[in-house]
Structures are given as C-alpha cells and as structure tokens.
Design a protein around this motif. Structure first.
Motif, mmCIF file in Angstrom:
data_model
loop_
_atom_site.group_PDB
_atom_site.id
_atom_site.type_symbol
_atom_site.label_atom_id
_atom_site.label_comp_id
_atom_site.label_asym_id
_atom_site.label_seq_id
_atom_site.Cartn_x
_atom_site.Cartn_y
_atom_site.Cartn_z
ATOM 1 N N PHE A 237 0.819 -1.221 0.000
ATOM 2 C CA PHE A 237 0.000 0.000 0.000
ATOM 3 C C PHE A 237 0.848 1.265 0.000
ATOM 4 O O PHE A 237 0.611 2.186 -0.785
ATOM 5 C CB PHE A 237 -0.938 -0.009 1.211
ATOM 6 C CG PHE A 237 -1.540 1.339 1.513
ATOM 7 C CD1 PHE A 237 -2.578 1.830 0.742
ATOM 8 C CD2 PHE A 237 -1.061 2.109 2.568
ATOM 9 C CE1 PHE A 237 -3.135 3.067 1.004
ATOM 10 C CE2 PHE A 237 -1.609 3.349 2.836
ATOM 11 C CZ PHE A 237 -2.650 3.833 2.052
ATOM 12 N N ALA A 238 1.850 1.315 0.878
ATOM 13 C CA ALA A 238 2.610 2.551 1.050
ATOM 14 C C ALA A 238 3.305 2.959 -0.240
ATOM 15 O O ALA A 238 3.237 4.126 -0.656
ATOM 16 C CB ALA A 238 3.629 2.385 2.179
ATOM 17 N N LEU A 239 3.975 1.999 -0.888
ATOM 18 C CA LEU A 239 4.691 2.326 -2.119
ATOM 19 C C LEU A 239 3.735 2.761 -3.221
ATOM 20 O O LEU A 239 3.984 3.745 -3.926
ATOM 21 C CB LEU A 239 5.511 1.120 -2.595
ATOM 22 C CG LEU A 239 6.801 0.820 -1.840
ATOM 23 C CD1 LEU A 239 7.505 -0.368 -2.455
ATOM 24 C CD2 LEU A 239 7.726 2.021 -1.843
ATOM 25 N N VAL A 240 2.645 2.032 -3.386
ATOM 26 C CA VAL A 240 1.691 2.369 -4.452
ATOM 27 C C VAL A 240 1.050 3.723 -4.183
ATOM 28 O O VAL A 240 0.888 4.543 -5.099
ATOM 29 C CB VAL A 240 0.617 1.269 -4.582
ATOM 30 C CG1 VAL A 240 -0.469 1.699 -5.560
ATOM 31 C CG2 VAL A 240 1.246 -0.032 -5.031
ATOM 32 N N ASN A 241 0.708 3.993 -2.947
ATOM 33 C CA ASN A 241 0.046 5.247 -2.606
ATOM 34 C C ASN A 241 0.945 6.447 -2.868
ATOM 35 O O ASN A 241 0.473 7.503 -3.315
ATOM 36 C CB ASN A 241 -0.388 5.228 -1.141
ATOM 37 C CG ASN A 241 -1.269 6.401 -0.775
ATOM 38 O OD1 ASN A 241 -2.205 6.723 -1.473
ATOM 39 N ND2 ASN A 241 -0.952 7.052 0.335
ATOM 40 N N VAL A 242 2.238 6.312 -2.597
ATOM 41 C CA VAL A 242 3.164 7.433 -2.753
ATOM 42 C C VAL A 242 3.707 7.528 -4.178
ATOM 43 O O VAL A 242 3.800 8.620 -4.746
ATOM 44 C CB VAL A 242 4.332 7.311 -1.749
ATOM 45 C CG1 VAL A 242 5.361 8.416 -1.977
ATOM 46 C CG2 VAL A 242 3.817 7.370 -0.321
ATOM 47 N N MET A 243 4.049 6.388 -4.782
ATOM 48 C CA MET A 243 4.771 6.413 -6.047
ATOM 49 C C MET A 243 3.868 6.465 -7.270
ATOM 50 O O MET A 243 4.240 7.049 -8.298
ATOM 51 C CB MET A 243 5.676 5.176 -6.158
ATOM 52 C CG MET A 243 6.806 5.129 -5.168
ATOM 53 S SD MET A 243 7.841 3.656 -5.401
ATOM 54 C CE MET A 243 8.484 3.962 -7.048
ATOM 55 N N SER A 244 2.719 5.834 -7.230
ATOM 56 C CA SER A 244 1.929 5.660 -8.449
ATOM 57 C C SER A 244 1.279 6.958 -8.913
ATOM 58 O O SER A 244 1.052 7.875 -8.124
ATOM 59 C CB SER A 244 0.849 4.595 -8.231
ATOM 60 O OG SER A 244 -0.059 5.013 -7.232
ATOM 61 N N VAL A 245 0.996 7.024 -10.184
ATOM 62 C CA VAL A 245 0.298 8.163 -10.766
ATOM 63 C C VAL A 245 -1.173 8.109 -10.359
ATOM 64 O O VAL A 245 -1.831 7.082 -10.559
ATOM 65 C CB VAL A 245 0.426 8.141 -12.300
ATOM 66 C CG1 VAL A 245 -0.371 9.276 -12.922
ATOM 67 C CG2 VAL A 245 1.892 8.225 -12.720
ATOM 68 N N ASP A 246 -1.661 9.191 -9.773
ATOM 69 C CA ASP A 246 -3.074 9.274 -9.394
ATOM 70 C C ASP A 246 -3.487 8.109 -8.490
ATOM 71 O O ASP A 246 -4.576 7.560 -8.632
ATOM 72 C CB ASP A 246 -3.951 9.326 -10.647
ATOM 73 C CG ASP A 246 -5.378 9.756 -10.334
ATOM 74 O OD1 ASP A 246 -5.572 10.452 -9.318
ATOM 75 O OD2 ASP A 246 -6.287 9.372 -11.088
ATOM 76 N N ARG A 247 -2.593 7.703 -7.582
ATOM 77 C CA ARG A 247 -2.886 6.656 -6.587
ATOM 78 C C ARG A 247 -3.478 5.396 -7.233
ATOM 79 O O ARG A 247 -4.667 5.175 -7.228
ATOM 80 C CB ARG A 247 -3.818 7.179 -5.501
ATOM 81 C CG ARG A 247 -3.138 8.151 -4.553
ATOM 82 C CD ARG A 247 -3.937 8.366 -3.307
ATOM 83 N NE ARG A 247 -5.303 8.779 -3.582
ATOM 84 C CZ ARG A 247 -6.245 8.888 -2.646
ATOM 85 N NH1 ARG A 247 -5.962 8.603 -1.392
ATOM 86 N NH2 ARG A 247 -7.459 9.273 -2.965
ATOM 87 N N GLY A 248 -2.604 4.560 -7.747
ATOM 88 C CA GLY A 248 -3.044 3.307 -8.367
ATOM 89 C C GLY A 248 -3.028 3.338 -9.872
ATOM 90 O O GLY A 248 -3.296 2.328 -10.528
ATOM 91 N N LEU A 257 -5.276 -3.991 -3.184
ATOM 92 C CA LEU A 257 -6.437 -4.005 -2.296
ATOM 93 C C LEU A 257 -6.303 -3.001 -1.154
ATOM 94 O O LEU A 257 -7.280 -2.360 -0.765
ATOM 95 C CB LEU A 257 -6.654 -5.410 -1.742
ATOM 96 C CG LEU A 257 -7.252 -6.435 -2.708
ATOM 97 C CD1 LEU A 257 -7.399 -7.791 -2.029
ATOM 98 C CD2 LEU A 257 -8.603 -5.960 -3.225
ATOM 99 N N GLY A 258 -5.104 -2.882 -0.598
ATOM 100 C CA GLY A 258 -4.914 -1.917 0.485
ATOM 101 C C GLY A 258 -5.256 -0.509 0.053
ATOM 102 O O GLY A 258 -5.869 0.263 0.811
ATOM 103 N N LEU A 259 -4.867 -0.160 -1.166
ATOM 104 C CA LEU A 259 -5.173 1.169 -1.685
ATOM 105 C C LEU A 259 -6.667 1.341 -1.929
ATOM 106 O O LEU A 259 -7.235 2.402 -1.649
ATOM 107 C CB LEU A 259 -4.401 1.401 -2.984
ATOM 108 C CG LEU A 259 -4.549 2.789 -3.614
ATOM 109 C CD1 LEU A 259 -4.024 3.861 -2.680
ATOM 110 C CD2 LEU A 259 -3.829 2.841 -4.951
ATOM 111 N N GLU A 260 -7.328 0.299 -2.431
ATOM 112 C CA GLU A 260 -8.773 0.386 -2.668
ATOM 113 C C GLU A 260 -9.545 0.476 -1.357
ATOM 114 O O GLU A 260 -10.569 1.159 -1.282
ATOM 115 C CB GLU A 260 -9.238 -0.825 -3.484
ATOM 116 C CG GLU A 260 -8.738 -0.836 -4.911
ATOM 117 C CD GLU A 260 -9.115 0.435 -5.665
ATOM 118 O OE1 GLU A 260 -10.258 0.907 -5.519
ATOM 119 O OE2 GLU A 260 -8.246 0.974 -6.379
ATOM 120 N N ILE A 261 -9.076 -0.202 -0.328
ATOM 121 C CA ILE A 261 -9.698 -0.069 0.995
ATOM 122 C C ILE A 261 -9.587 1.378 1.480
ATOM 123 O O ILE A 261 -10.557 1.985 1.933
ATOM 124 C CB ILE A 261 -9.038 -1.032 1.996
ATOM 125 C CG1 ILE A 261 -9.353 -2.483 1.622
ATOM 126 C CG2 ILE A 261 -9.495 -0.733 3.419
ATOM 127 C CD1 ILE A 261 -8.568 -3.501 2.422
#
Length: 303
Positions: A237-248, A257-261
């Motif tokens: 979750f942490a890496l995807v939330n910080v690194m990804s474009v537009d969160r996911g 799933l952590g990000l979708e939650i």
C-alpha cells in the motif's frame, strides 16, 4: 517453583495479550461486523445488509484488477528477492572458497552485510519518495537524467501502464533483499562448519556446496521467508500510494487491495464496502500462508 510457574507466566502475558486483544483482535472483529453493513462512517446508525457488499465486491472490475496485481507481486516478489538474497548471503558466508579446509566469505563480507541491510533502516514511505524521484521522467531523475544525457530519451517508469507495476516491484525487491541477506546469513551461520569443510575436502565446488549443502539445510528459513514476502505482496500500500500516478494509476495499472480499501474509506465514505475488502484480504493472506506452509513442508534434516 513448579507450582508458581504458571502464575509467573500469566503475569507476564496478561498485559501484552490484553493490548493485542484490544487493538488487533477487536479491530478485526469490528471489520467483520462492518462488512455486513452499509455504514458510511459518520452516523451512529448501522444498517445490516447481509452479503450485499461481497456480492458487489466480486462483480467489481477494480477489485479483480487489484487481485491480478497481487498475483504478479505474489509470484515475482518472493522469487526474485529470495534468489538475490540467497546469492548474496552465500557469497558473504561461503563464496570466498576454502582455505586450510575452512570456508569463508568474500573479502569485505562484514562491510557488505551493513550495506545490504541499510535499506531496512529507511521508512517505506521515505523509500517511496526517493524512488519516485529516481524514476522522475525529467533531468532530475537519476535514471532518466543519465538517459537524457546520452540522448536516449526518457523512460516513463511510473506513467507507462506496462512498466508501472514492475517499477514498483523493483523497489519492493530493493527494500527487502537486505533483510533476507541477513536472515539467510544467520541460517548459514548455524550450519556446522564441519559440513562445509568435509564437502570442500571432497572437492565440492561452490555450486555443489550451495545446492547440495546450503539449500537443503536452509529449507525452513526459506519457507518462512516465502511466507513473509507473500504477506508483503498482499500489502504494497505505502509504495503504491506514494509512487503511483493518481494513486493506483495510470488507469488502475498499479492498484492493490490496500489502496482500494483506503480509497473507499477516505474518498467515498463506504466503510462497510471497504471492510468487506479487508475481510477478503484477510482470508487471502491466511490462505496463502497456510497453503505455503503445507506445500513446502518437509522432514527436518538432523545435523
């Protein structure tokens, strides 16, 4: 002393168990309860809707996209991390060959252990921020800055939906390898040196030492490592939330799933639906750990 043993043990365990029960077990039970409601997090009124959240969940394309991403991480994160960690740990403990019948690591192995472990000292959010800059498409990015200097043009590591998940996977591997190098080094250190010495005197090569001696005797440690890395693959979750474009993104190419939650709770105030996702994630993690321990179980080798 025998009659006072159990009160003594209970006296030490009662406080940590009470804390664990209050902040972990109770939270899980509440998540299970909320998964059967349409609670939005702001009203004291809770309406029970049965399995409606789960029916909606299993027909949600975003949910299945996140599951596919977890499968990719579940396959490649443990595989790549364990292969690299085993390779480096073997070099640090046995890779220097034998001298006088004694095996040793490569030159400077103590220093390399510190270097490999260094990423574990950094918070995961900080690692995400650092690599977001490393992957930056302009000249400020470490990789694309070099590519731009030689005229190759930038690579859109996080903006290309075909590369984004693999770029995040690379960071997960980089962050995890050092810990498992130390873990496997500790396991190799517990193997009696007489076994290595006997194999070396018999003319065993480094490859033979690794596959015929080290790997079988490290099996239990490998099993634990695979379970831990699998659990990490269900997180991210942490890496995807910080690194990804537009969160996911882009276009949901990195969502988990952590990000979708988190998104359903914070952005959409759908606490019941988010709790249903959490329940599914809980059972996926437990099932993976149980199956892994079952499939990889083997008789212990007595030394």
């Amino acid at each position: 002393m025998k009659h006072g043993r159990y009160p003594f043990i209970i006296g030490f365990l009662i406080v940590p168990l009470a804390i664990y029960g209050t902040f972990v077990v109770a939270a899980y039970l509440q998540a299970f309860q909320l998964s059967f409601t349409n609670w939005r997090g702001f009203s004291p009124d809770v309406n029970y809707i049965g399995f409606d959240n789960f029916v909606k969940l299993f027909s949600d394309d975003t949910f299945w996209k996140a599951i596919r991403h977890h499968i990719v991480l579940l396959i490649f994160l443990p595989l790549i991390t364990i292969i690299l960690a085993l390779f480096f740990a073997f070099l640090l403990n046995v890779g220097g060959g034998s001298k006088g019948g004694r095996t040793r690591g490569v030159w400077g192995s103590k220093f390399y252990r510190v270097v490999f472990f260094f990423p574990q000292l950094l918070a995961l959010a900080l690692v995400a921020v650092i690599f977001a800059r490393v992957y930056s498409p302009d000249d400020s990015g470490l990789i694309n800055g070099l590519l731009n200097q030689i005229g190759s043009g930038p690579i859109l590591f996080l903006a290309d939906k075909n590369l984004a998940l693999w770029s995040i996977l690379a960071v997960l591997v980089w962050q995890a390898v050092g810990f498992y190098v130390v873990l496997f080094s500790a396991g190799m250190g517990s193997i009696p040196t007489e076994i290595y010495e006997a194999a070396a005197l018999d003319g065993a090569t480094r490859g033979t030492l690794f596959f015929k001696v080290t790997l079988p005797l490290l099996w239990n440690t490998l099993q634990v490592a695979w379970v831990y890395l699998g659990i990490a693959a269900f997180d991210a979750f942490a890496l995807v939330n910080v690194m990804s474009v537009d969160r996911g993104g882009p276009d949901g190419a990195t969502t988990v799933l952590g990000l979708e939650i988190f998104r359903n709770m914070q952005d959409y105030a759908q606490f019941g639906y988010a709790s249903a996702m959490g329940v599914v994630l809980f059972f996926l993690t437990i099932t993976f750990a149980a199956l892994t321990l079952r499939v990889t179980r083997r008789d212990a080798i007595e030394l």
